[in-house]
Design a protein around this motif. Structure first.
Motif, PDB file in Angstrom:
ATOM      1  N   ASP B  59     -28.454 -35.695  -3.873  1.00 15.17           N
ATOM      2  CA  ASP B  59     -29.200 -35.676  -5.128  1.00 15.17           C
ATOM      3  C   ASP B  59     -28.566 -36.535  -6.221  1.00 15.17           C
ATOM      4  OD1 ASP B  59     -31.037 -34.060  -4.042  1.00 15.17           O
ATOM      5  OD2 ASP B  59     -30.456 -32.217  -5.100  1.00 15.17           O
ATOM      6  N   LEU B  60     -27.414 -37.113  -5.944  1.00 16.28           N
ATOM      7  CA  LEU B  60     -26.777 -37.944  -6.976  1.00 16.28           C
ATOM      8  C   LEU B  60     -27.626 -39.177  -7.237  1.00 16.28           C
ATOM      9  CD1 LEU B  60     -22.921 -38.151  -6.382  1.00 16.28           C
ATOM     10  CD2 LEU B  60     -24.198 -36.863  -8.091  1.00 16.28           C
ATOM     11  N   PRO B  61     -27.827 -39.529  -8.493  1.00 17.13           N
ATOM     12  CA  PRO B  61     -28.565 -40.756  -8.779  1.00 17.13           C
ATOM     13  C   PRO B  61     -27.896 -41.936  -8.087  1.00 17.13           C
ATOM     14  CG  PRO B  61     -28.062 -39.551 -10.798  1.00 17.13           C
ATOM     15  CD  PRO B  61     -27.361 -38.844  -9.693  1.00 17.13           C
ATOM     16  N   VAL B  62     -28.716 -42.832  -7.579  1.00 20.14           N
ATOM     17  CA  VAL B  62     -28.182 -43.939  -6.777  1.00 20.14           C
ATOM     18  C   VAL B  62     -27.111 -44.716  -7.550  1.00 20.14           C
ATOM     19  CG1 VAL B  62     -28.826 -45.936  -5.385  1.00 20.14           C
ATOM     20  CG2 VAL B  62     -30.482 -44.125  -5.792  1.00 20.14           C
ATOM     21  N   ALA B  63     -27.322 -44.863  -8.849  1.00 19.38           N
ATOM     22  CA  ALA B  63     -26.404 -45.680  -9.641  1.00 19.38           C
ATOM     23  C   ALA B  63     -25.114 -44.936  -9.999  1.00 19.38           C
ATOM     24  CB  ALA B  63     -27.102 -46.148 -10.915  1.00 19.38           C
ATOM     25  N   ALA B  64     -25.122 -43.616  -9.873  1.00 22.54           N
ATOM     26  CA  ALA B  64     -23.965 -42.841 -10.320  1.00 22.54           C
ATOM     27  C   ALA B  64     -22.757 -43.107  -9.434  1.00 22.54           C
ATOM     28  CB  ALA B  64     -24.299 -41.354 -10.288  1.00 22.54           C
ATOM     29  N   PRO B  65     -21.576 -43.182 -10.037  1.00 26.55           N
ATOM     30  CA  PRO B  65     -20.378 -43.368  -9.220  1.00 26.55           C
ATOM     31  C   PRO B  65     -20.064 -42.065  -8.477  1.00 26.55           C
ATOM     32  CG  PRO B  65     -19.774 -42.991 -11.498  1.00 26.55           C
ATOM     33  CD  PRO B  65     -21.271 -42.997 -11.459  1.00 26.55           C
ATOM     34  N   PRO B  66     -19.452 -42.138  -7.315  1.00 24.46           N
ATOM     35  CA  PRO B  66     -19.073 -40.890  -6.637  1.00 24.46           C
ATOM     36  C   PRO B  66     -18.021 -40.151  -7.455  1.00 24.46           C
ATOM     37  CG  PRO B  66     -18.135 -42.797  -5.504  1.00 24.46           C
ATOM     38  CD  PRO B  66     -19.044 -43.337  -6.561  1.00 24.46           C
ATOM     39  N   PRO B  83     -13.028 -26.581   0.265  1.00 26.05           N
ATOM     40  CA  PRO B  83     -13.841 -27.760   0.566  1.00 26.05           C
ATOM     41  C   PRO B  83     -13.499 -28.315   1.939  1.00 26.05           C
ATOM     42  CG  PRO B  83     -12.135 -28.279  -1.039  1.00 26.05           C
ATOM     43  CD  PRO B  83     -12.075 -26.804  -0.820  1.00 26.05           C
ATOM     44  N   VAL B  84     -14.509 -28.542   2.763  1.00 31.29           N
ATOM     45  CA  VAL B  84     -14.230 -29.049   4.115  1.00 31.29           C
ATOM     46  C   VAL B  84     -14.754 -30.461   4.325  1.00 31.29           C
ATOM     47  CG1 VAL B  84     -14.093 -26.808   5.243  1.00 31.29           C
ATOM     48  CG2 VAL B  84     -16.305 -27.934   5.047  1.00 31.29           C
ATOM     49  N   GLY B  85     -15.797 -30.848   3.632  1.00 32.05           N
ATOM     50  CA  GLY B  85     -16.311 -32.181   3.904  1.00 32.05           C
ATOM     51  C   GLY B  85     -17.407 -32.602   2.962  1.00 32.05           C
ATOM     52  N   VAL B  86     -17.913 -33.786   3.264  1.00 27.48           N
ATOM     53  CA  VAL B  86     -18.903 -34.419   2.402  1.00 27.48           C
ATOM     54  C   VAL B  86     -20.035 -34.912   3.270  1.00 27.48           C
ATOM     55  CG1 VAL B  86     -19.291 -36.514   1.027  1.00 27.48           C
ATOM     56  CG2 VAL B  86     -17.259 -35.128   0.622  1.00 27.48           C
ATOM     57  N   ARG B  87     -21.263 -34.883   2.758  1.00 29.33           N
ATOM     58  CA  ARG B  87     -22.336 -35.524   3.495  1.00 29.33           C
ATOM     59  C   ARG B  87     -23.309 -36.222   2.553  1.00 29.33           C
ATOM     60  NH1 ARG B  87     -26.468 -30.922   5.819  1.00 29.33           N
ATOM     61  NH2 ARG B  87     -27.182 -30.206   3.793  1.00 29.33           N
ATOM     62  N   HIS B  88     -24.099 -37.078   3.143  1.00 24.56           N
ATOM     63  CA  HIS B  88     -25.083 -37.860   2.401  1.00 24.56           C
ATOM     64  C   HIS B  88     -24.440 -38.752   1.346  1.00 24.56           C
ATOM     65  CE1 HIS B  88     -28.308 -34.672   3.517  1.00 24.56           C
ATOM     66  NE2 HIS B  88     -28.125 -35.566   4.478  1.00 24.56           N
ATOM     67  N   GLY B  89     -23.204 -39.225   1.619  1.00 18.74           N
ATOM     68  CA  GLY B  89     -22.558 -40.130   0.671  1.00 18.74           C
ATOM     69  C   GLY B  89     -22.853 -41.576   1.024  1.00 18.74           C
ATOM     70  N   SER B  90     -22.792 -42.447   0.029  1.00 15.98           N
ATOM     71  CA  SER B  90     -22.880 -43.876   0.313  1.00 15.98           C
ATOM     72  C   SER B  90     -21.639 -44.261   1.101  1.00 15.98           C
ATOM     73  CB  SER B  90     -22.945 -44.660  -0.991  1.00 15.98           C
ATOM     74  OG  SER B  90     -21.718 -44.434  -1.686  1.00 15.98           O
ATOM     75  N   GLU B  91     -21.596 -45.499   1.564  1.00 15.01           N
ATOM     76  CA  GLU B  91     -20.421 -45.939   2.318  1.00 15.01           C
ATOM     77  C   GLU B  91     -19.151 -45.790   1.479  1.00 15.01           C
ATOM     78  OE1 GLU B  91     -19.888 -49.937   4.606  1.00 15.01           O
ATOM     79  OE2 GLU B  91     -21.922 -49.165   4.914  1.00 15.01           O
ATOM     80  N   ALA B  92     -19.261 -46.220   0.216  1.00 18.37           N
ATOM     81  CA  ALA B  92     -18.101 -46.156  -0.669  1.00 18.37           C
ATOM     82  C   ALA B  92     -17.670 -44.705  -0.893  1.00 18.37           C
ATOM     83  CB  ALA B  92     -18.430 -46.819  -2.005  1.00 18.37           C
ATOM     84  N   ALA B  93     -18.659 -43.847  -1.127  1.00 17.49           N
ATOM     85  CA  ALA B  93     -18.353 -42.441  -1.373  1.00 17.49           C
ATOM     86  C   ALA B  93     -17.713 -41.818  -0.146  1.00 17.49           C
ATOM     87  CB  ALA B  93     -19.628 -41.686  -1.745  1.00 17.49           C
ATOM     88  N   SER B  94     -18.231 -42.170   1.031  1.00 23.44           N
ATOM     89  CA  SER B  94     -17.688 -41.601   2.261  1.00 23.44           C
ATOM     90  C   SER B  94     -16.231 -41.992   2.450  1.00 23.44           C
ATOM     91  CB  SER B  94     -18.507 -42.066   3.468  1.00 23.44           C
ATOM     92  OG  SER B  94     -19.821 -41.564   3.349  1.00 23.44           O
TER      93      SER B  94
END
Ligand SMILES: Nc1ncnc2c1ncn2[C@@H]1O[C@H](COP(=O)(O)OP(=O)(O)O)[C@@H](O)[C@H]1O
Ligand SMILES: [Mg+2]
Lengths: 269, 256
Positions: B59-66, B83-94
């Protein structure tokens, strides 16, 4: 070749023992050599309904344990030639029904009987499983109410997956629906499920509908299977059921309320 | 350790399914997230203690920084979560998440969005075609049950679809890694895509189910609901479980 037929339901108090007694008696009346076995170890009421409780000396568990010979435990009915009762033990617990022992007794009965009727206890524990396990056919006894139908559905699942025929991948157990304690006026009021409702849920062939009847209590109190009270509604419904089981065509009766005459409607009974 | 255990492997690796709490971020500002967490935990103290949490960036706005993952993770731990993990992140966020010691979780989005699924002629443009997240198995282990599934029975089609020719009784349960087809009425529970296949669907001729679920998203249905006793298909559109009648269109083709 003898046929083993279990009368089963899941739920208690729906009319299994009443049905077992009348069904076995009806088959014997047609000349088939028939034995009805009480699998309800610890409760034992088939012999009461059959009116032979004072003649019980040895029982099913005695035979399984080798404490008595089969012909010592079998009770010959006094009214119907070719009808026998194998009573349950009142003192043992259900674990006494050990599978290989049950199988040995059934195999011995197969030698000389046409029909072996197994009156199952309620529930899905050992006694009920043993009554079902060796069955060739099943009379699934159900009352027209949701919980009873649900339990019967459960039993049908067990018959289809855990019976000897299922386990050994033989032809499946042949299933028959017996709807008992049917009260058309309560169905019409919407207090009970209708025949169609029950058949829609269980989806097995209907063998018979037995009306709710005061004749059942009266006859069981006097130790007479209700089928022998030929003039009663429940008695004649059981006679129809036996005829259908043997392949005769009989229309279903007692499905609707009796049409009251004009004056009765006007003035009540 | 006793000597008789020395020959055994010190561990065993097994796949397993878990329910995790998902924290869907609407923004990446840590101060705002921190304040909201304080409020939630104050409402229900102890609720999140030792809860494994997945941070979802969908749900993060596309332009928002991670967000700063190291700080965010520390903040979650302060509030009792793990916290165990992250999903639906951009490449940079991942890659930032991995650098912060978090795992990457597979996407939950269906292979096709709902708009792709609609009638092509209706002119609805395909919004977005996402890569299929579920690897097609080489051999589908489809299971066919020719009878009714009775109360108390549970049937599971692993690695494939399940087809039931009869009804599924109330009190029965049918599960599949793929889709479920029921030609009778569906009165029990049906769970499709139980290992997370969000493209799995449920089809049935009369919906009276106690519960339906696709990839963990579930719904209960009650008598009186518009879908009751209808022939329907059930599928995921994003996070929403859609129950849609199987309508015969004028062309004579069923809508799929
Ligand atoms: N058709 C019927 N009409 C009225 N009462 C019945 C009928 N069938 C059974 N009953 C009564 O219901 C009770 C339970 O019947 P029973 O045959 O012992 O059930 P089960 O063996 O399933 O426990 C008994 O009191 C019996 O008299
Ligand atoms: Mg009984």
């Amino acid at each position: 070749m003898a046929k083993i037929i279990v009368v089963t339901s899941g739920k208690g108090g729906v009319g299994k023992t009443t049905t077992s007694a009348s069904f076995a008696t009806g088959l014997a009346l047609r000349g088939f050599k028939t034995v009805v076995i009480d699998f309800d170890v610890g409760l034992r009421n088939l012999d009461l309904i059959m009116g032979c409780e004072r003649r019980v000396v040895y029982d099913f568990v005695n035979v399984i344990n080798g404490e008595a010979a089969l012909n010592q435990a079998l009770i010959k009915d006094k009214r119907v030639e070719t009808l026998y009762v194998l009573p349950a033990s009142q003192t043992r617990d259900k674990d006494a029904l050990e599978q290989s022992g049950v199988e040995r007794v059934l195999d011995e009965l197969r030698q000389s009987f046409d029909y072996i009727i197994c009156d199952s206890p309620a529930g899905i524990e050992r006694g009920a499983m043993m009554a079902m396990y060796f069955a060739d056919e099943a009379l699934v006894t159900t009352n027209p109410e949701v919980s009873s139908v649900r339990d019967s559905d459960r039993i049908l699942g067990i018959l289809a997956s855990k019976s000897r025929r299922a386990v050994q991948a033989e032809e499946p157990v042949k299933e028959h629906l017996v709807l008992t304690r049917y009260a058309p006026e309560r169905v019409e009021r919407g207090d009970m499920l209708s025949v169609d409702d029950v058949m829609e849920i269980l989806a097995i062939p209907l063998l018979g509908v037995i009306p709710e009847s005061s004749a059942v209590l009266q006859s069981s109190n006097s130790g007479v299977p209700v089928i022998l009270e030929e003039t009663t509604d429940a008695g004649s419904a059981y006679a129809d059921l036996v005829a259908r089981f043997l392949g005769e065509e009989r229309p279903h009766r007692f499905l609707t309320t009796e049409k009251k005459g004009f004056f009765k409607r006007l003035f009540g009974n | 350790m006793t000597s008789d255990r020395t020959l055994e492997a010190p561990f065993e690796l097994k796949g397993s399914l878990f329910t995790l709490t998902v924290l869907r971020l609407h923004e990446s500002d840590l101060a705002a997230i921190g304040a909201a967490l304080d409020a939630k935990v104050a409402q229900a103290p102890g609720l999140f203690v030792h809860h494994p949490v997945v941070i979802d960036l969908d749900d993060l706005p596309v332009a928002a920084p991670p967000p700063d993952f190291a700080q965010l993770a520390a903040m979650l731990r302060q509030h009792g979560m793990v916290p165990v993990g992250v999903r639906h992140g951009s490449e940079a966020a991942s890659s930032a998440a991995v650098a912060a010691g978090l795992a990457l979780l597979p996407e939950s989005r269906p292979a096709m969005r709902r708009s792709d699924v609609r009638d092509e002629e209706s002119g609805v443009a395909a919004a977005e075609v996402l890569p299929a997240t579920v690897q097609p198995t080489a051999v589908a282990h489809n299971r066919i049950i020719a009878t009714q599934v009775r109360s108390g029975q549970q049937i599971y089609a692993a690695d494939g679809d399940l087809t039931v020719l009869g009804a599924v009784s109330a009190g029965a349960e049918v599960l599949a890694d793929g889709s479920i087809h029921v030609y009778g009425s569906l009165k029990g529970k049906a769970l499709a895509g139980v290992k997370g296949n969000t493209a799995a669907r449920i089809f049935c001729h009369g919906l009276e189910a106690e519960l339906v679920s696709v990839a963990g998203r579930y719904r209960t249905i009650e008598k009186g609901d518009s879908e009751w006793e209808q022939a329907v298909q059930i599928y995921l559109a994003g996070e929403n479980l859609i129950i849609e009648p199987l309508v015969l269109e004028t062309s004579g083709h069923r809508k799929l």
